[in-house]
Design an enzyme around this catalytic site. Sequence first.
Site, PDB file in Angstrom:
ATOM      1  N   ASP A 261       0.851  -1.195   0.000  1.00  0.00           N
ATOM      2  CA  ASP A 261       0.000   0.000   0.000  1.00  0.00           C
ATOM      3  C   ASP A 261       0.888   1.248   0.000  1.00  0.00           C
ATOM      4  O   ASP A 261       1.888   1.327   0.722  1.00  0.00           O
ATOM      5  CB  ASP A 261      -0.921  -0.011   1.232  1.00  0.00           C
ATOM      6  N   ILE A 262       0.499   2.223  -0.782  1.00  0.00           N
ATOM      7  CA  ILE A 262       1.284   3.456  -0.916  1.00  0.00           C
ATOM      8  C   ILE A 262       1.202   4.327   0.341  1.00  0.00           C
ATOM      9  O   ILE A 262       2.080   5.158   0.584  1.00  0.00           O
ATOM     10  CB  ILE A 262       0.809   4.248  -2.165  1.00  0.00           C
TER      11      ILE A 262
ATOM     12  N   ASN B  55     -13.152  -3.020   2.563  1.00  0.00           N
ATOM     13  CA  ASN B  55     -14.104  -1.932   2.770  1.00  0.00           C
ATOM     14  C   ASN B  55     -15.102  -1.893   1.621  1.00  0.00           C
ATOM     15  O   ASN B  55     -14.733  -2.100   0.468  1.00  0.00           O
ATOM     16  CB  ASN B  55     -13.359  -0.595   2.845  1.00  0.00           C
TER      17      ASN B  55
ATOM     18  N   VAL C 161     -10.968   3.205  -3.536  1.00  0.00           N
ATOM     19  CA  VAL C 161     -10.674   2.663  -4.871  1.00  0.00           C
ATOM     20  C   VAL C 161     -11.741   1.620  -5.179  1.00  0.00           C
ATOM     21  O   VAL C 161     -11.897   0.641  -4.428  1.00  0.00           O
ATOM     22  CB  VAL C 161      -9.264   2.047  -4.940  1.00  0.00           C
TER      23      VAL C 161
ATOM     24  N   HIS D 177     -10.564  -5.030  -3.142  1.00  0.00           N
ATOM     25  CA  HIS D 177      -9.224  -5.342  -2.649  1.00  0.00           C
ATOM     26  C   HIS D 177      -9.297  -5.751  -1.198  1.00  0.00           C
ATOM     27  O   HIS D 177     -10.098  -5.226  -0.427  1.00  0.00           O
ATOM     28  CB  HIS D 177      -8.283  -4.149  -2.823  1.00  0.00           C
TER      29      HIS D 177
ATOM     30  N   HIS E  54      -7.245  -5.725   2.181  1.00  0.00           N
ATOM     31  CA  HIS E  54      -6.098  -5.166   2.899  1.00  0.00           C
ATOM     32  C   HIS E  54      -5.526  -6.260   3.793  1.00  0.00           C
ATOM     33  O   HIS E  54      -6.277  -6.934   4.515  1.00  0.00           O
ATOM     34  CB  HIS E  54      -6.538  -4.014   3.803  1.00  0.00           C
TER      35      HIS E  54
HETATM   36  P1  AMP Z   1      -9.772   1.602   0.343  1.00  0.00           P
HETATM   37  O1  AMP Z   1      -9.717   2.939   1.019  1.00  0.00           O
HETATM   38  O2  AMP Z   1     -10.256   0.467   1.207  1.00  0.00           O
HETATM   39  O3  AMP Z   1     -10.497   1.673  -0.987  1.00  0.00           O
HETATM   40  O4  AMP Z   1      -8.256   1.222   0.039  1.00  0.00           O
HETATM   41  C1  AMP Z   1      -7.556   1.700  -1.059  1.00  0.00           C
HETATM   42  C2  AMP Z   1      -6.105   1.570  -0.709  1.00  0.00           C
HETATM   43  O5  AMP Z   1      -5.345   1.679  -1.883  1.00  0.00           O
HETATM   44  C3  AMP Z   1      -5.624   2.645   0.269  1.00  0.00           C
HETATM   45  O6  AMP Z   1      -5.078   2.031   1.431  1.00  0.00           O
HETATM   46  C4  AMP Z   1      -4.585   3.410  -0.557  1.00  0.00           C
HETATM   47  O7  AMP Z   1      -3.498   3.855   0.227  1.00  0.00           O
HETATM   48  C5  AMP Z   1      -4.170   2.359  -1.572  1.00  0.00           C
HETATM   49  N1  AMP Z   1      -3.646   2.918  -2.801  1.00  0.00           N
HETATM   50  C6  AMP Z   1      -4.221   3.888  -3.565  1.00  0.00           C
HETATM   51  N2  AMP Z   1      -3.429   4.150  -4.620  1.00  0.00           N
HETATM   52  C7  AMP Z   1      -2.365   3.326  -4.533  1.00  0.00           C
HETATM   53  C8  AMP Z   1      -1.186   3.142  -5.304  1.00  0.00           C
HETATM   54  N3  AMP Z   1      -0.966   3.854  -6.411  1.00  0.00           N
HETATM   55  N4  AMP Z   1      -0.292   2.204  -4.913  1.00  0.00           N
HETATM   56  C9  AMP Z   1      -0.512   1.477  -3.790  1.00  0.00           C
HETATM   57  N5  AMP Z   1      -1.595   1.619  -3.010  1.00  0.00           N
HETATM   58  C10 AMP Z   1      -2.507   2.539  -3.369  1.00  0.00           C
END
Ligand code: AMP
Length: 114
Positions: free
Chosen positions: A30-31, A87, A96, A100, A102
């Site tokens: 995760d970024i 989520n 996003v 996914h 986590h």
């Molecule tokens: P959610 O808020 O459950 O939709 O999780 C989306 C996750 O994707 C968050 O924890 C973000 O930090 C992660 N995320 C978004 N963009 C990127 C990226 N480019 N590379 C890695 N993780 C990302």
Amino acid sequence: MENCIFCSMVSGEIACDKVFEDDEVLAFHDINPKAPVHIVIIPQAHIATLNDLDEAHAPLVGKLFLAAQKLAKEQGFADAGYRTVMNCNRLAGQSVFHIHLHLLAGRLMGWPPG
Ligand code: AMP
Ligand code: ZN
């Protein structure tokens, strides 16, 4: 799916810090990590939210969890413990819209989650 950042990672259009990939699943760091270990595990197929899953997706969803288990064992935190979270939509903070899982580890996880 156009304009989906996770689909762009699957296609290689956007780089990611990959930790696992097979025919159906991709996992990357995760970024914006919320724990010492924070890995995002996605299906390569675009599915927007948990609400969009149907019976045919059941094996694929199982593979997300098997990838989490594999990474936990490989990275040595399977016995200590870890958390998996998916989520769904606004109140859960989904940001996003490509499902996914986590995978969080490396610290004590509070309960209930915030
Ligand atoms: P959610 O808020 O459950 O939709 O999780 C989306 C996750 O994707 C968050 O924890 C973000 O930090 C992660 N995320 C978004 N963009 C990127 C990226 N480019 N590379 C890695 N993780 C990302
Ligand atoms: Zn997508």
